[in-house]
Design an enzyme around this catalytic site. Structure first.
Site, PDB file in Angstrom:
ATOM      1  CG  ASP A 162      46.014  34.800  44.762  1.00 18.13           C
ATOM      2  OD1 ASP A 162      44.809  34.579  44.917  1.00 18.13           O
ATOM      3  OD2 ASP A 162      46.647  34.487  43.737  1.00 18.13           O
TER       4      ASP A 162
ATOM      5  CG  ASP B 210      41.558  31.150  43.715  1.00 16.15           C
ATOM      6  OD1 ASP B 210      42.398  31.225  42.818  1.00 16.15           O
ATOM      7  OD2 ASP B 210      40.932  30.087  43.979  1.00 16.15           O
TER       8      ASP B 210
ATOM      9  CD  GLU C 270      40.901  32.714  38.978  1.00 15.04           C
ATOM     10  OE1 GLU C 270      41.484  32.037  38.126  1.00 15.04           O
ATOM     11  OE2 GLU C 270      40.552  32.231  40.077  1.00 15.04           O
TER      12      GLU C 270
ATOM     13  CG  HIS D  87      49.068  31.134  38.701  1.00 15.33           C
ATOM     14  ND1 HIS D  87      48.284  32.269  38.553  1.00 15.33           N
ATOM     15  CD2 HIS D  87      48.362  30.299  39.492  1.00 15.33           C
ATOM     16  CE1 HIS D  87      47.172  32.115  39.235  1.00 15.33           C
ATOM     17  NE2 HIS D  87      47.191  30.933  39.817  1.00 15.33           N
ATOM     18  CG  ASP D  88      45.657  29.260  36.894  1.00 18.40           C
ATOM     19  OD1 ASP D  88      46.349  28.494  37.593  1.00 18.40           O
ATOM     20  OD2 ASP D  88      44.798  30.024  37.371  1.00 18.40           O
TER      21      ASP D  88
HETATM   22  C1  NOJ Z   1      42.378  29.612  40.349  1.00 22.32           C
HETATM   23  C2  NOJ Z   1      43.846  29.705  40.559  1.00 22.32           C
HETATM   24  O1  NOJ Z   1      44.380  30.683  39.715  1.00 22.32           O
HETATM   25  C3  NOJ Z   1      44.406  28.325  40.313  1.00 22.32           C
HETATM   26  O2  NOJ Z   1      45.813  28.341  40.276  1.00 22.32           O
HETATM   27  C4  NOJ Z   1      43.886  27.399  41.379  1.00 22.32           C
HETATM   28  O3  NOJ Z   1      44.317  26.087  41.106  1.00 22.32           O
HETATM   29  C5  NOJ Z   1      42.363  27.428  41.424  1.00 22.32           C
HETATM   30  N1  NOJ Z   1      41.831  28.739  41.353  1.00 22.32           N
HETATM   31  C6  NOJ Z   1      41.865  26.802  42.688  1.00 22.32           C
HETATM   32  O4  NOJ Z   1      42.121  27.634  43.777  1.00 22.32           O
END
Ligand code: NOJ
Length: 533
Positions: A98, A199, A260, A322-323
């Site tokens: 990642d 990311d 992402e 994870h978000d």
């Molecule tokens: C997306 C990531 O999935 C998240 O966990 C992160 O806080 C933000 N981007 C900033 O990098």
């Protein structure tokens, strides 16, 4: 159609802090993941994606990187990483890293140098803007609350941070920055990693003129800390950057690029990032938010997706990460939620598109309730109580019913979920009808079926609102997936659809002989995968 491995793969996301703690400091690490490769292999996934493991002050738990080429000591050493990579490869499991190239940590030597003066060699590696102290250059907001600009005394200027202030945004317009990013990608590819998750790839470039973002979505009232990110994402220059990344990655064999795409704009954007010369895949987060739980909801979405992606690009699906709140907990309480989750798991793992599974989904892990004093996620700390943050979906993997759930022998960095005594790997393995065995079955079925991995998708109009049906049509096989979204029995005359069942492949029932006839019925919340003529 070409059939690269990643189109047919099931990708398993590991949040390294929470998977397995081998050195007993309460935080998961690379050795822990290596120790559990047997488990991962038994589950049957093709690849693991590790959330960031690079050197980081951990203000955003690794999404704030201070060295792209080093492993953070919390997770181990480069030798530990090499061992993990080799051990995974020996088992035929690919490893995806990642990488966070929208921003660095404020402790990254690049930023330390950049912030020191206006005329150092890295002065323009970040987004610096003149202004009056106390008067931000524009209205851009941080995703983690408050404004996106921070004043720097040494330079008498503002710098941009779309996340916390310890995550300054890189200036992608600077050729040296772009070169550094490409060098870092090359470094890991040379090491043998199988790909990257990039990311917030659609935030790399921001409007050069720094125009104010509209304060409202065109057809929506302004919501809490949410405004239209028109000028801070999806800028045209991003396309050139990802084309360069793709070109670089194509020089290596069998690597995957996954973006992402931080957007609420739906298919169109997500598609733009996966066009043939862009990334291989981009996350489609829509399933995480779809409501209500009904066949129609998902059918509509799949129709749209198929219409946009056609044979041109390749879709992907996720139920959680994870978000966001664990998807099982979005479906309600108790057994009812578990039965619904099984319907969605079957959907995820039989659709046309690469499925991602977030660690713990395969054992039915729920969202943990974290009391305010224990919240560590900056999103939760800054936005509480409107947004409780993401700690609840990042709690340690429960391996057994021992005091720290077999994750560690010491107090873990986040509390163990309240239900870990009942929901844990050991127990799930011992129960034949468990979520774990179900996921294992679905993943095996996908692996064994060319139609499920690569075939076309054709929706079946089942004429019953409870029931979703679709065919996956491969070179020599036709698979019918039937999913009952309701708590009632549904009768279906398959012959009427010109379909004859050849073989029951799998699903939720323990009485597959029911599917021998041309007419059939589906039990409440049943999932059935059939080979048909
Ligand atoms: C997306 C990531 O999935 C998240 O966990 C992160 O806080 C933000 N981007 C900033 O990098």
């Amino acid at each position: 159609m070409d059939k690269p491995w990643w189109k047919g793969a099931v990708i398993y996301q590991i949040y390294p802090r929470s998977f397995k703690d081998a050195n007993q400091d309460g935080i998961g690490d690379l050795k822990g993941i290596t120790e559990e490769l047997d488990y991962i292999q038994e589950l049957g996934v093709d690849a693991i994606w590790l959330s960031p493991i690079f050197k980081s002050p951990m203000k955003d738990f690794g999404y704030d990187i201070s060295d792209y080429l080093e492993i953070d000591p919390i997770f181990g050493t480069m030798a530990d990483f090499d061992r993990l990579l080799d051990a995974a490869h020996e088992r035929g499991i690919k490893v995806i890293l990642d990488q966070v190239y929208n921003h660095t940590s404020d402790r990254h030597p690049w930023f330390v140098e950049s912030r020191a003066s206006r005329d150092n060699p890295k002065a323009d590696w970040y987004i610096w803007v003149d202004g009056e102290k106390g008067q931000a250059p524009n209205n851009w907001l941080s995703y983690f609350g408050g404004g996106a600009w921070e004043w720097e005394e040494a330079r008498q200027q503002y710098y941009l941070h779309l996340f916390v202030k310890e995550q300054p945004d890189l200036n992608w317009r600077h050729p040296d920055v772009r070169k550094q990013v490409m060098d870092s990608i090359r470094f890991w590819l040379d090491k043998g990693v199988d790909g990257f998750r990039f990311d917030v790839v659609n935030l790399y470039y921001k409007d050069e003129r720094l125009r104010d973002n509209p304060t409202k979505y065109p057809d929506e009232p302004i919501a809490f800390n949410r405004h239209h990110h028109l000028y801070t994402r999806d800028r045209p220059e991003t396309e050139g950057a990802i084309e360069e990344i793709r070109e670089l990655m194509d020089r290596y064999k069998d690597r995957v690029s996954i973006g992402e795409v931080a957007t609420e704009l739906g298919q169109a954007q997500y598609f733009a990032y996966t066009r043939p010369n862009r990334l291989n895949l981009a996350f489609n987060f829509d399933f995480k938010e779809l409501r209500p739980f009904a066949a129609k909801t998902y059918v509509e979405h799949i129709k749209l997706n198929e219409a946009v992606f056609r044979d041109f690009a390749w879709p992907s699906y996720v139920l959680g990460n994870h978000d966001s709140k664990r998807f099982l907990s979005k479906l309600g309480e108790g057994e009812d939620a578990v039965r619904k989750a099984k319907v969605l798991a079957a959907l995820l793992l039989t659709l046309r598109g690469t499925p991602f599974v977030y660690y713990g989904e395969e054992i039915g892990m729920r969202e943990a309730v974290i009391p305010y004093e224990k919240i560590v996620d900056p999103q939760g700390k800054n936005l509480w109580p409107n947004n409780v943050g993401r700690d609840g979906c990042r709690t340690p993997m429960p391996w057994n019913a021992s005091p720290h759930a077999g994750f560690s022998q010491t107090e873990p960095w986040l509390p163990i979920g309240e239900d870990a005594r009942e929901v844990n790997v050991e127990r799930q393995k011992a129960e034949p009808g468990s979520m774990f065995h179900y996921y294992k079955q679905l993943i095996r079925i996908r692996k064994e079926s060319e139609a499920l991995r690569f075939g076309r998708l054709e929706l079946l109009d089942t004429k019953d609102p409870a029931l979703m049906g679709f065919f996956r049509i491969g070179e020599s096989e036709r698979v019918l997936v039937l999913l009952n979204f309701e708590d009632r029995k549904v009768v279906l005359n398959l012959k009427g659809f010109g379909v004859e069942v050849r073989r029951y492949i799998g699903g939720t029932t323990s009485r597959p002989e029911r599917f021998n006839a041309a007419s059939t019925s589906l039990e409440p919340y049943e999932a059935a995968i059939l080979e048909v003529s």
